[in-house]
Write a protein that holds these residues in place. Structure first.
Motif, PDB file in Angstrom:
ATOM      1  N   TYR A  78       2.945   3.363  20.763  1.00 27.25           N
ATOM      2  CA  TYR A  78       2.674   4.802  20.762  1.00 27.25           C
ATOM      3  C   TYR A  78       2.603   5.334  19.336  1.00 27.25           C
ATOM      4  CZ  TYR A  78       3.387   4.976  25.792  1.00 27.25           C
ATOM      5  OH  TYR A  78       3.246   4.793  27.153  1.00 27.25           O
ATOM      6  N   ALA A  79       3.521   4.903  18.484  1.00 23.64           N
ATOM      7  CA  ALA A  79       3.480   5.350  17.087  1.00 23.64           C
ATOM      8  C   ALA A  79       2.246   4.813  16.377  1.00 23.64           C
ATOM      9  CB  ALA A  79       4.746   4.896  16.362  1.00 23.64           C
ATOM     10  N   ASP A  80       1.879   3.567  16.647  1.00 23.31           N
ATOM     11  CA  ASP A  80       0.686   2.989  16.020  1.00 23.31           C
ATOM     12  C   ASP A  80      -0.582   3.673  16.510  1.00 23.31           C
ATOM     13  OD1 ASP A  80       2.337   1.233  14.679  1.00 23.31           O
ATOM     14  OD2 ASP A  80       2.100  -0.385  16.157  1.00 23.31           O
ATOM     15  N   ALA A  81      -0.620   4.047  17.777  1.00 25.47           N
ATOM     16  CA  ALA A  81      -1.797   4.736  18.307  1.00 25.47           C
ATOM     17  C   ALA A  81      -1.974   6.105  17.654  1.00 25.47           C
ATOM     18  CB  ALA A  81      -1.675   4.878  19.821  1.00 25.47           C
ATOM     19  N   LEU A  82      -0.864   6.795  17.411  1.00 30.85           N
ATOM     20  CA  LEU A  82      -0.950   8.108  16.766  1.00 30.85           C
ATOM     21  C   LEU A  82      -1.401   7.994  15.312  1.00 30.85           C
ATOM     22  CD1 LEU A  82       2.276   9.807  18.189  1.00 30.85           C
ATOM     23  CD2 LEU A  82      -0.099  10.226  18.868  1.00 30.85           C
ATOM     24  N   LYS A  83      -1.093   6.863  14.675  1.00 31.36           N
ATOM     25  CA  LYS A  83      -1.511   6.672  13.287  1.00 31.36           C
ATOM     26  C   LYS A  83      -2.955   6.204  13.164  1.00 31.36           C
ATOM     27  CE  LYS A  83       3.157   5.383  11.760  1.00 31.36           C
ATOM     28  NZ  LYS A  83       3.995   4.274  11.217  1.00 31.36           N
ATOM     29  N   ALA A  84      -3.500   5.633  14.218  1.00 37.43           N
ATOM     30  CA  ALA A  84      -4.851   5.077  14.156  1.00 37.43           C
ATOM     31  C   ALA A  84      -5.920   6.153  14.094  1.00 37.43           C
ATOM     32  CB  ALA A  84      -5.098   4.166  15.363  1.00 37.43           C
ATOM     33  N   ALA A  85      -5.613   7.363  14.496  1.00 40.71           N
ATOM     34  CA  ALA A  85      -6.575   8.466  14.499  1.00 40.71           C
ATOM     35  C   ALA A  85      -5.804   9.780  14.370  1.00 40.71           C
ATOM     36  CB  ALA A  85      -7.406   8.448  15.782  1.00 40.71           C
ATOM     37  N   PRO A  86      -6.473  10.832  13.900  1.00 39.94           N
ATOM     38  CA  PRO A  86      -5.784  12.137  13.762  1.00 39.94           C
ATOM     39  C   PRO A  86      -5.525  12.804  15.110  1.00 39.94           C
ATOM     40  CG  PRO A  86      -8.090  12.367  13.185  1.00 39.94           C
ATOM     41  CD  PRO A  86      -7.855  10.891  13.398  1.00 39.94           C
ATOM     42  N   PHE A  87      -4.615  12.209  15.898  1.00 40.12           N
ATOM     43  CA  PHE A  87      -4.378  12.722  17.237  1.00 40.12           C
ATOM     44  C   PHE A  87      -3.711  14.088  17.223  1.00 40.12           C
ATOM     45  CE2 PHE A  87      -5.377   8.546  18.845  1.00 40.12           C
ATOM     46  CZ  PHE A  87      -5.889   8.820  20.107  1.00 40.12           C
ATOM     47  N   ALA A  88      -3.005  14.417  16.169  1.00 35.02           N
ATOM     48  CA  ALA A  88      -2.426  15.764  16.097  1.00 35.02           C
ATOM     49  C   ALA A  88      -3.532  16.815  16.060  1.00 35.02           C
ATOM     50  CB  ALA A  88      -1.540  15.872  14.856  1.00 35.02           C
ATOM     51  N   GLN A 272      -9.192  -1.759  22.483  1.00 38.48           N
ATOM     52  CA  GLN A 272      -7.802  -2.050  22.143  1.00 38.48           C
ATOM     53  C   GLN A 272      -6.934  -1.462  23.261  1.00 38.48           C
ATOM     54  OE1 GLN A 272      -8.337  -0.145  18.134  1.00 38.48           O
ATOM     55  NE2 GLN A 272      -7.334  -2.008  17.408  1.00 38.48           N
ATOM     56  N   TRP A 273      -6.729  -2.252  24.299  1.00 38.83           N
ATOM     57  CA  TRP A 273      -6.150  -1.728  25.523  1.00 38.83           C
ATOM     58  C   TRP A 273      -4.746  -1.176  25.324  1.00 38.83           C
ATOM     59  CZ3 TRP A 273      -9.225  -0.486  29.187  1.00 38.83           C
ATOM     60  CH2 TRP A 273     -10.391  -1.211  29.433  1.00 38.83           C
ATOM     61  N   HIS A 274      -3.940  -1.787  24.491  1.00 36.89           N
ATOM     62  CA  HIS A 274      -2.564  -1.302  24.318  1.00 36.89           C
ATOM     63  C   HIS A 274      -2.553   0.084  23.673  1.00 36.89           C
ATOM     64  CE1 HIS A 274      -3.841  -3.309  20.724  1.00 36.89           C
ATOM     65  NE2 HIS A 274      -2.745  -3.018  20.050  1.00 36.89           N
ATOM     66  N   PHE A 275      -3.442   0.306  22.676  1.00 36.60           N
ATOM     67  CA  PHE A 275      -3.531   1.631  22.063  1.00 36.60           C
ATOM     68  C   PHE A 275      -4.222   2.627  22.993  1.00 36.60           C
ATOM     69  CE2 PHE A 275      -3.506  -0.325  17.555  1.00 36.60           C
ATOM     70  CZ  PHE A 275      -2.129  -0.439  17.610  1.00 36.60           C
ATOM     71  N   LEU A 276      -5.255   2.174  23.693  1.00 32.81           N
ATOM     72  CA  LEU A 276      -5.988   3.062  24.595  1.00 32.81           C
ATOM     73  C   LEU A 276      -5.090   3.558  25.725  1.00 32.81           C
ATOM     74  CD1 LEU A 276      -8.697   4.353  25.327  1.00 32.81           C
ATOM     75  CD2 LEU A 276      -9.247   2.275  26.610  1.00 32.81           C
TER      76      LEU A 276
END
Length: 308
Positions: A78-88, A272-276
């Protein structure tokens, strides 16, 4: 000849029909509860699978022998997924658009529904039939005309008075908010709710000297709270989960929404299924929380909508 005692002999007691009927009702209700429970569990399977997949490693997801539960719980996905794109930024944009759509739809649709239900004027029936006709138009058939309107909006985004020379409303808040501000279904639902209210309420208010707008805000609207909550939940859900329209009218990350942002996890080498799954779980949680909070009014809204 029968004696008087024999004639007065009480008739045999009737069979306990009520008890039998009660047993049947109880058995039917138990069967109904069991069926609904099984259907509910079945509908939860995709969500549970999504959450569990978001906690697996890429190797475990690709493995054919992988079980339902993760072997190693990867909460860091979850933390890596938030860092991969500007989800905020994506979440902020989705929240602004969803709240704007909800407020505009509730206000405008409720006033339109009140006018069609309680105010008699020439052409009101025809206008209502036009709203009914609008409900029958498939959503995807309206995408291209709306896009052309947004693209060639006069005097916007560098366009001239004829809508030429610039980009119009593309990649702006106007394009994301205005086209979805009011829905025909919301107008229809509010009209049906206002139709069910007794005329004595507005007649008494008019005798007290209240104007039409104050009757709408102070007398009628508080009586249809389930309609407001139902429309608000449906509008927020539809706006939050909208993918196609924001994809068409946005070009930069600063204007993209969270559903479009999830596409960054679909690379040339495959998803990337785990991040998706982690990002999708985070995008789903707000709607789950909202439904849990307003489910009583949501169900009541559909149960007492007065659909005739």
């Amino acid at each position: 000849m029968a004696t008087t005692t024999e004639l007065r002999k009480p008739a045999p007691a009737p069979a306990p029909v009520a008890v039998t009927k009660g047993k049947r009702v109880s058995a039917g209700r138990i069967a109904l509860y069991v069926t609904l429970s099984l259907v509910s569990l079945l509908m939860m399977v995709p969500f549970v699978w999504m959450v569990l997949t978001s906690l697996k490693t890429p190797v475990e997801i690709a493995s054919q022998d992988a079980g339902l539960l993760p072997e190693h719980w990867q909460f860091g996905n979850y933390a890596d997924a938030l860092k991969a794109a500007p989800f905020a930024t994506y979440a902020r944009n989705s929240l602004v658009i969803a709240i704007s759509h909800t407020v505009l739809n509730v206000l405008i649709a409720s006033m339109a529904g009140y006018a069609l239900a309680r105010i008699r004027f020439r052409g009101s029936e025809m206008i209502f039939y036009l709203f009914i006709a609008a409900l029958m138009i498939p959503t995807y058939t309206k995408v291209l005309p709306e896009f052309l309107i947004v693209r060639f909006m006069p005097l916007a985004g560098g366009n001239d008075i004829l809508g030429q020379g610039g980009s119009g409303w593309l990649d702006s808040w106007w394009a994301l908010i205005i086209p979805g501000a009011v829905t025909p279904f919301a107008v229809f639902l509010f009209r049906q709710f206002f139709l069910d209210l007794p005329t004595e309420l507005e007649e008494a208010a008019r005798l007290d000297g209240l104007g039409e707008f104050r009757i709408y805000t102070r007398i009628m609207s508080p009586q249809v709270k389930p309609a407001f909550i139902t429309v608000a939940l449906l509008t927020f859900e539809s706006s939050w989960n909208n993918f196609l329209w924001p994809l068409l009218v946005t070009r930069t990350d600063s204007m993209r929404v969270i559903q479009v942002g999830l596409s960054v996890f679909k690379t040339e080498n495959g998803p990337q299924w785990h991040f998706l799954m982690a990002g999708t779980t985070l995008a789903t949680l707000p709607m789950v929380v909202l439904f849990l909070i307003g489910q009583r009014y949501f169900v009541q809204g559909f149960a007492t909508a007065g659909l005739k």
